[in-house]
Design an enzyme around this catalytic site. Structure first.
Site, PDB file in Angstrom:
ATOM      1  N   SER A 193       0.840  -1.205   0.000  1.00  0.00           N
ATOM      2  CA  SER A 193       0.000   0.000   0.000  1.00  0.00           C
ATOM      3  C   SER A 193       0.870   1.248   0.000  1.00  0.00           C
ATOM      4  O   SER A 193       2.087   1.179   0.153  1.00  0.00           O
ATOM      5  CB  SER A 193      -0.924   0.014   1.225  1.00  0.00           C
ATOM      6  OG  SER A 193      -0.178   0.309   2.403  1.00  0.00           O
ATOM      7  N   SER A 253       0.797   3.768   2.230  1.00  0.00           N
ATOM      8  CA  SER A 253       0.740   4.478   3.508  1.00  0.00           C
ATOM      9  C   SER A 253       2.086   5.031   3.951  1.00  0.00           C
ATOM     10  O   SER A 253       2.136   5.916   4.801  1.00  0.00           O
ATOM     11  CB  SER A 253       0.184   3.565   4.595  1.00  0.00           C
ATOM     12  OG  SER A 253       1.093   2.525   4.893  1.00  0.00           O
ATOM     13  N   LYS A 270       5.146   0.984   9.601  1.00  0.00           N
ATOM     14  CA  LYS A 270       4.942   2.410   9.889  1.00  0.00           C
ATOM     15  C   LYS A 270       6.198   2.964  10.538  1.00  0.00           C
ATOM     16  O   LYS A 270       7.163   2.255  10.792  1.00  0.00           O
ATOM     17  CB  LYS A 270       3.758   2.623  10.847  1.00  0.00           C
ATOM     18  CG  LYS A 270       2.441   1.975  10.435  1.00  0.00           C
ATOM     19  CD  LYS A 270       1.812   2.615   9.218  1.00  0.00           C
ATOM     20  CE  LYS A 270       0.514   1.900   8.842  1.00  0.00           C
ATOM     21  NZ  LYS A 270      -0.032   2.402   7.560  1.00  0.00           N
ATOM     22  N   SER A 290      -3.134   7.086   5.570  1.00  0.00           N
ATOM     23  CA  SER A 290      -2.501   6.007   6.321  1.00  0.00           C
ATOM     24  C   SER A 290      -3.416   5.523   7.438  1.00  0.00           C
ATOM     25  O   SER A 290      -3.910   6.318   8.241  1.00  0.00           O
ATOM     26  CB  SER A 290      -1.165   6.484   6.909  1.00  0.00           C
ATOM     27  OG  SER A 290      -0.611   5.492   7.750  1.00  0.00           O
TER      28      SER A 290
END
Length: 256
Positions: A69, A71, A126, A214
């Site tokens: 993704s 994010s 993250k 995100s």
């Protein structure tokens, strides 16, 4: 990933036991029968060392992951293949994830792979924004850590390719946290996701670099220490399957 890890453990155990069983059994057989090794024993003898090496490396040293993704754009793009240091935050047994050796803890600003708290079968990636005991606040898109605003300067406009094209036109910001400088994306036309929280003991606050696109701790909460997988090290390949886009210039880039 969890199912693959379980399959690898079971395959290693099965081939090892078959090979060991034959070694113990053949001592009782005649020389003629010893020479006729069953095919499944021969396969087990061949595959066991390979499976064992892969299991040890994947469980305790490093593991590859693919970014699915956007994010973490612009730091990581859809289709980036990254290598993750599995012993950065402790040595854990495969499958059970029981920690057997403590090797340290995440630092603010590090990019970390972890198990998604709402579904530990999924791996998320993250940036660590808050450590245990930190008060984290977002106000008008500015990050505050323990009451101090973190430096963020607009440095340009993002132009994406492949799956990243959807974020073209977003603003690029250079943010500095505990001496680490990295780039984030922001869409000023979207509402700012503001709020303030204090990170509990044994937990971390994780946020994506693509701040307005995100799914992270701002919406689902904290990440407990036992869900940490490892620290992201570098990109070893970029291949965006969805768009058929390859970018070999990203190979070898350190993740900071």
């Amino acid at each position: 990933m969890a199912n693959l890890e379980l399959i690898l453990v079971l395959a290693t155990a099965a081939t090892g036991l078959i090979w060991l069983g034959w070694v113990l059994l053949r001592r009782r057989l005649s020389p003629e029968r010893q020479a006729r090794m069953p095919w499944f024993v021969d396969y087990s003898r061949s595959f066991f060392p390979v499976l064992l090496i892969v299991l040890v490396l994947r469980s305790f040293v490093a593991e590859p992951f693919r970014i699915p993704s956007g994010s973490m754009m612009p730091t990581l793009l859809v289709g980036d293949f990254i290598m993750v240091n599995k012993f950065s935050y402790g040595i854990r047994l495969p499958v059970t994830r029981t920690k057997v050796l403590d090797m340290g803890a995440p630092e603010r600003g590090e990019v970390v792979v972890f198990k998604y708290p709402r579904n530990p079968q999924e791996d998320y990636i993250k940036r660590v924004i808050g450590l245990p005991g930190d008060t984290i606040e977002f106000r008008d898109r500015v990050l505050y850590v323990n009451g101090e605003a973190q430096s963020a300067e607009r440095v340009g406009t993002f132009e994406g390719e492949g799956s990243g094209e959807m974020m073209s036109g977003a603003s690029l910001y250079e943010e500095t946290l505990d001496g680490r400088t990295y780039t984030t994306l922001m869409r000023e036309e979207r509402p700012s996701l503001d709020g303030s929280v204090t990170v509990p003991d044994g937990h971390y606050f994780m946020v994506g670099d693509n701040r307005d696109n995100s799914n992270d701790s701002r919406t689902w909460g904290f990440v407990s220490e036992d869900l940490l997988v490892g620290r992201a090290l570098f990109i070893w390949l970029h291949w965006d399957y969805n768009e058929g886009h390859r970018d070999f210039s990203r190979i070898g880039q350190a993740i900071r």
